[in-house]
Design a protein around this motif. Sequence first.
Motif, short mmCIF file in Angstrom:
data_model
loop_
_atom_site.label_atom_id
_atom_site.label_comp_id
_atom_site.label_asym_id
_atom_site.label_seq_id
_atom_site.Cartn_x
_atom_site.Cartn_y
_atom_site.Cartn_z
N GLY A 96 -42.64 -23.73 55.56
CA GLY A 96 -43.28 -24.25 56.75
C GLY A 96 -43.23 -23.23 57.86
O GLY A 96 -42.37 -22.34 57.87
N SER A 97 -44.16 -23.34 58.81
CA SER A 97 -44.21 -22.44 59.95
C SER A 97 -43.79 -23.18 61.21
O SER A 97 -44.13 -24.35 61.39
N VAL A 98 -43.05 -22.49 62.07
CA VAL A 98 -42.45 -23.11 63.25
C VAL A 98 -42.95 -22.43 64.51
O VAL A 98 -42.98 -21.20 64.59
N GLY A 99 -43.34 -23.25 65.49
CA GLY A 99 -43.66 -22.76 66.82
C GLY A 99 -42.72 -23.35 67.84
O GLY A 99 -42.37 -24.54 67.75
N LEU A 100 -42.27 -22.56 68.80
CA LEU A 100 -41.35 -23.00 69.85
C LEU A 100 -41.92 -22.63 71.20
O LEU A 100 -42.36 -21.48 71.41
N ALA A 101 -41.95 -23.60 72.11
CA ALA A 101 -42.49 -23.33 73.45
C ALA A 101 -42.00 -24.42 74.40
O ALA A 101 -41.26 -25.32 74.01
N GLY A 102 -42.46 -24.33 75.65
CA GLY A 102 -42.06 -25.30 76.65
C GLY A 102 -42.98 -26.49 76.74
O GLY A 102 -42.79 -27.36 77.58
N SER A 103 -44.00 -26.58 75.85
CA SER A 103 -44.92 -27.72 75.84
C SER A 103 -45.43 -27.91 74.43
O SER A 103 -45.37 -27.02 73.58
N LYS A 104 -45.97 -29.10 74.19
CA LYS A 104 -46.49 -29.41 72.86
C LYS A 104 -47.70 -28.53 72.51
O LYS A 104 -47.81 -28.04 71.39
N LYS A 150 -48.30 -18.69 60.98
CA LYS A 150 -48.63 -18.96 59.58
C LYS A 150 -49.02 -17.69 58.84
O LYS A 150 -49.64 -16.79 59.42
N PRO A 151 -48.70 -17.66 57.52
CA PRO A 151 -47.85 -18.63 56.81
C PRO A 151 -46.39 -18.20 56.83
O PRO A 151 -46.08 -17.02 56.93
N ASP A 152 -45.51 -19.16 56.72
CA ASP A 152 -44.08 -18.95 56.51
C ASP A 152 -43.47 -18.08 57.61
O ASP A 152 -42.78 -17.11 57.34
N GLY A 153 -43.74 -18.43 58.87
CA GLY A 153 -43.21 -17.63 59.96
C GLY A 153 -42.70 -18.48 61.10
O GLY A 153 -42.70 -19.71 61.05
N LEU A 154 -42.26 -17.80 62.15
CA LEU A 154 -41.77 -18.46 63.37
C LEU A 154 -42.23 -17.66 64.57
O LEU A 154 -42.15 -16.42 64.57
N GLN A 155 -42.76 -18.35 65.59
CA GLN A 155 -43.11 -17.69 66.84
C GLN A 155 -42.59 -18.50 68.01
O GLN A 155 -42.73 -19.73 68.04
N LEU A 156 -41.99 -17.81 68.95
CA LEU A 156 -41.48 -18.41 70.17
C LEU A 156 -42.27 -17.88 71.35
O LEU A 156 -42.46 -16.67 71.47
N ILE A 157 -42.75 -18.79 72.20
CA ILE A 157 -43.48 -18.40 73.40
C ILE A 157 -42.55 -18.59 74.60
O ILE A 157 -42.17 -19.71 74.94
N LEU A 210 -48.50 -25.52 73.50
CA LEU A 210 -48.12 -24.14 73.20
C LEU A 210 -47.31 -24.04 71.91
O LEU A 210 -47.43 -23.06 71.16
N ALA A 211 -46.46 -25.04 71.64
CA ALA A 211 -45.70 -25.02 70.40
C ALA A 211 -46.62 -25.08 69.19
O ALA A 211 -46.40 -24.40 68.18
N LYS A 212 -47.69 -25.89 69.28
CA LYS A 212 -48.64 -25.99 68.18
C LYS A 212 -49.42 -24.68 68.02
O LYS A 212 -49.66 -24.23 66.89
N ILE A 213 -49.82 -24.08 69.13
CA ILE A 213 -50.50 -22.78 69.05
C ILE A 213 -49.57 -21.75 68.42
O ILE A 213 -50.00 -20.93 67.58
N ALA A 214 -48.30 -21.79 68.78
CA ALA A 214 -47.34 -20.81 68.24
C ALA A 214 -47.18 -20.97 66.73
O ALA A 214 -47.13 -19.98 66.00
N SER A 215 -47.09 -22.22 66.25
CA SER A 215 -46.92 -22.41 64.80
C SER A 215 -48.15 -21.95 64.04
O SER A 215 -48.05 -21.41 62.94
N GLU A 216 -49.32 -22.14 64.62
CA GLU A 216 -50.54 -21.67 63.97
C GLU A 216 -50.56 -20.15 63.88
O GLU A 216 -50.96 -19.59 62.86
N ARG A 217 -50.10 -19.49 64.92
CA ARG A 217 -50.06 -18.02 64.91
C ARG A 217 -48.97 -17.50 63.98
O ARG A 217 -49.03 -16.35 63.53
#
Length: 462
Positions: free
Chosen positions: A142-150, A161-168, A152-159
């Motif tokens: 699964g891919s994980v996005g982390l941010a201060g809002s829903k 993909k696949p099998d990664g993690l992004q923090l904004i 941005l967190a969804k945009i981060a998880s999309e960026r």
Amino acid sequence: MRGQPTILHLDMDAFYASVEQAAKPSLRGKPVIVGGLGPRGVVATASYEARRFGVHSAMPMGQARRRCPNAAFLYPRFDVYRSVSDTVMALLRALSPLVEPLSLDEAFVDLAAGDSAHTAAEAEAVGRELRERIVAATTVTGSVGLAGSKMLAKIASERAKPDGLQLIEPGTERDLLDPLPVRTLPGVGPATDGVLRRAGITTVGDAARAGETELVRLLGSAHGTGVHAMALGIDDRPVVAERDAKSVSVEDTFDVDLTDRARVRHEVDRLAERCVQRLREHGRSGRTVVLKVRSHDFSTLTRSDTLRGPTDDPAVVRELAARLLEGVDTTAGVRLLGVGVTGLADFTQEDLFAQAGATVDGEEDSGPEPVPAREPEPAAEPAPDRRWLPGLDVTHTEYGPGWVQGSGVGRVTVRFETPGSPPGRVRTFGVDDPLLSRSAPPPLGGEDQRSSSGGEASRPKS
């Protein structure tokens, strides 16, 4: 907006296809397409290997076959996907009491509501550990996005993909958002996108610079204000733990239009039974039965019938659905049928057939006729299910467990392998072979699976 990136969005990678690759060693690293296999079927999920050929979700299956003819085309196994989803959601709930599932393979988590993360560094560590635990438990990534809002967190998880993690990091939102297409923003669909494009607004940055007044003029007060706030990176929507279902429904699209009235009635009865089964799985009941009919020309109508109290009785739902069908002309051909129940509750009302005053599409009605009592019939041995759909689990008395690779002209081809085995051998049998039968799916196994099959080679490549 939060000062720390403590909202996590998890999106499983090509979920249905990845689960199939995890369960079927011979498919790992190969194109896999899951969906309806008939002439009118559509793609539910395509693996990343299939996406390289231009296959994507909601594409007609015929087009997918032309673009990627060498893929494995599999019938969905929703019970398996729900089981894997339950495992993943349990891991999320261990992090925080605030988990908002969006579907089987996607959810938001408010990490600040739990004890696991309150700073950027802590949130990133939690995200990395979560991904490792998901793979250990399911072998699916699964891919994980982390941010201060829903948003941005969804945009981060999309960026990611696949099998990664992004923090904004908070404070960097505008730099990230400005060059993105305006369709990236929640609530900007094709119609809104068309209006904005005609006004020369194509990116998020364009929307931010246009200003709230201009967006309100173009889109109306509520929508324009919301789009402008999102374009500035402002999203204060909370993570909501419970998303209570408003209805339960099932529907089928038919390969050939149904014109025989008896067949249409039979399909409505069958859909009603499935709908009640799903109701009971969720521990719910409902007051209103809804019938959906799509004709050969794609025109769609719905009819509804409301009782005075909720029910989960299949006889009640079946009888009301059949009664609704009586008022629908199906002679030109039926492409799709659906049966649903709304007005959900956590209890049932006895003797609903005796209640008067049900409504049909808002009009008073005396309610359905009582179902006559029937003598109990002797129990019969259920006939074995001999539909050999590609991807479904089977077992053979001599060769053991496997899955259907294909069938036709009286033959069925089975590949004998399990999640923890090496790629298996293929054998062909007659469709009526008494030694071959449908079976429950084997567990994916997580760590046990990888250790029993020789390490990393058994992990799905998704």
